[in-house]
Design an enzyme around this catalytic site. Structure first.
Site, PDB file in Angstrom:
ATOM      1  N   HIS A 129       0.429  -1.330   0.195  1.00  0.00           N
ATOM      2  CA  HIS A 129       0.065   0.379  -0.460  1.00  0.00           C
ATOM      3  C   HIS A 129       1.264   1.156  -0.187  1.00  0.00           C
ATOM      4  O   HIS A 129       2.073   1.527   0.210  1.00  0.00           O
ATOM      5  CB  HIS A 129      -1.030  -0.093   1.286  1.00  0.00           C
ATOM      6  N   ASP A 158       0.081   6.984  -3.450  1.00  0.00           N
ATOM      7  CA  ASP A 158      -1.116   6.624  -4.065  1.00  0.00           C
ATOM      8  C   ASP A 158      -2.133   8.283  -5.363  1.00  0.00           C
ATOM      9  O   ASP A 158      -1.783   7.607  -6.192  1.00  0.00           O
ATOM     10  CB  ASP A 158      -2.700   6.349  -3.924  1.00  0.00           C
TER      11      ASP A 158
END
Length: 378
Positions: A129, A158
């Site tokens: 992540h 992200d």
């Protein structure tokens, strides 16, 4: 409406940076068709009708485990300018719509791939992540206090290192394809995007004015003139008075004489000066400091949360936030002088536009009937 009006882009439904990249493209006028998966992918998946990142897009449902579903996707590909997906390396190939197949169907197609580690390398097939990707890229090590790195919001990896680099890469490839007539694959890795964002700090290090140790530098919370401070009402303000003129403006408004203070840029004095600033800012509320400092050259701003930001006069004047179906959210950005972006349409439910989109992209009524009846779990 919007500079990307007329471009057709297929988004294979995913999570995180993929949907945000699609939102940016849709905000700028592209027709973005989201191909929904009947079986939700692993991770946090928001209902499309409630997802801000789904705004301005159209949603179709295809069962990609059927020959008809895969054939339908490839027919869409033949009429599209770009497609992007965020699966692990090899997944799209196994499902039958990898780059080789799609580019054979449409040689001018731009095929975007969004992953954390990239399509190749020792970690390519490893899960992760945002926090893992920015850790490996060198970005996370510089964020936080002296004891350990701070867990930041997943904006840096992200979305800044991922979505934005995917969008820039796809736009560059679309420009190139308009000249060469050839498509290509855009391999966007969050590790590489977030590493690129660290370029300034490599420059500062080369100049001898930056070190790896956290809170030792003028932009990482060590300096008294570049930090946040708590006010009398337990809210916060942000100070960024780096340049001498701006620093002097700040001192004047705080009632401080520069001649009576240690040099601004001597790190040895920063802790004492930070304590002095902290005690001063604690004497007034955030609103009182806004009345004194906002709009001056002191490089000041109140620290607003996401519910407060839409109410600030500057954000109202700039129309930084908009309301769609009663929900406040950020407006499309950036702004264009001529190819103005229209207000995005509200997010659509999964598969809500299947028949309309397929009809508009050249599918017959019979083909649509077959596909809609077979859009079960894929």
């Amino acid at each position: 409406m919007g500079p990307l009006a007329g471009f057709k882009i297929i988004e294979m439904k995913g999570i995180g940076p993929g949907p945000y990249a699609g939102m940016l493209l849709a905000d700028m006028g592209a027709e973005v068709i989201v191909v929904e998966r009947s079986t939700a992918p692993s991770g946090i998946v928001l209902p499309s009708a409630m997802d801000v990142n789904a705004r301005g897009k159209k949603s179709i449902a295809l069962n990609l485990k059927t020959d008809a579903g895969k054939a339908a996707l490839l027919k869409l590909v033949s009429n599209a300018d770009a497609l992007f997906e965020g699966f692990r390396p090899g997944v799209a190939e196994r499902l039958g719509f990898g780059p080789e197949v799609c580019l054979q169907q449409n040689p001018k197609l731009v095929y975007g791939r969004m992953t954390g580690w990239g399509q190749t390398g020792p970690l390519a097939n490893t899960v992760g992540h945002d926090i893992n990707y920015i850790a490996l890229s060198g970005a996370l090590a510089g964020i936080g206090g002296t004891d350990k790195p701070t867990v930041p919001l997943n904006l840096l990896g992200d979305y800044a290192g991922g979505s934005l680099f995917l969008v820039v890469g796809m736009l560059a490839a679309l420009l190139e394809a308009s000249k060469s007539g050839q498509g290509q694959v855009v391999d966007a890795a969050i590790t590489e995007g977030s590493a690129s964002l660290m370029s300034l700090f490599y420059t500062l290090s080369n100049l001898g004015v930056w070190q790896p140790k956290r809170q030792s530098n003028f932009l990482d919370g060590a300096a008294h003139f570049y930090d946040t401070y708590v006010t009398a009402d337990e809210k916060s303000i942000a100070i960024g008075a780096i340049e001498p003129d701006f620093y002097q403006a700040l001192l004047t408004l705080l009632g401080l004489a520069s001649a009576e203070l240690p040099p601004q840029n001597d790190p040895a004095h920063w802790p004492v000066l930070k304590q002095k600033f902290a005690s001063i800012f604690k004497t007034k509320t955030r609103d009182e400091w806004c009345a004194i400092l906002e709009g001056t050259d002191a490089c000041f701003a109140p620290v607003l949360d996401y519910t407060e930001a839409p109410k600030h006069p500057h954000n109202i004047a700039r129309e930084t936030f908009i309301e769609i179906n009663g929900k406040i959210q950020p407006a499309p950005a950036p702004k264009f002088s001529r190819s103005r972006c229209k207000k995005p349409a509200a997010p659509r439910a999964e598969g809500a536009d299947t028949a309309t989109v397929l009809s508009g992209w050249g599918f017959s009524d019979e083909e649509i009937a077959v596909l809609t009846s077979a859009s079960g779990a894929d």
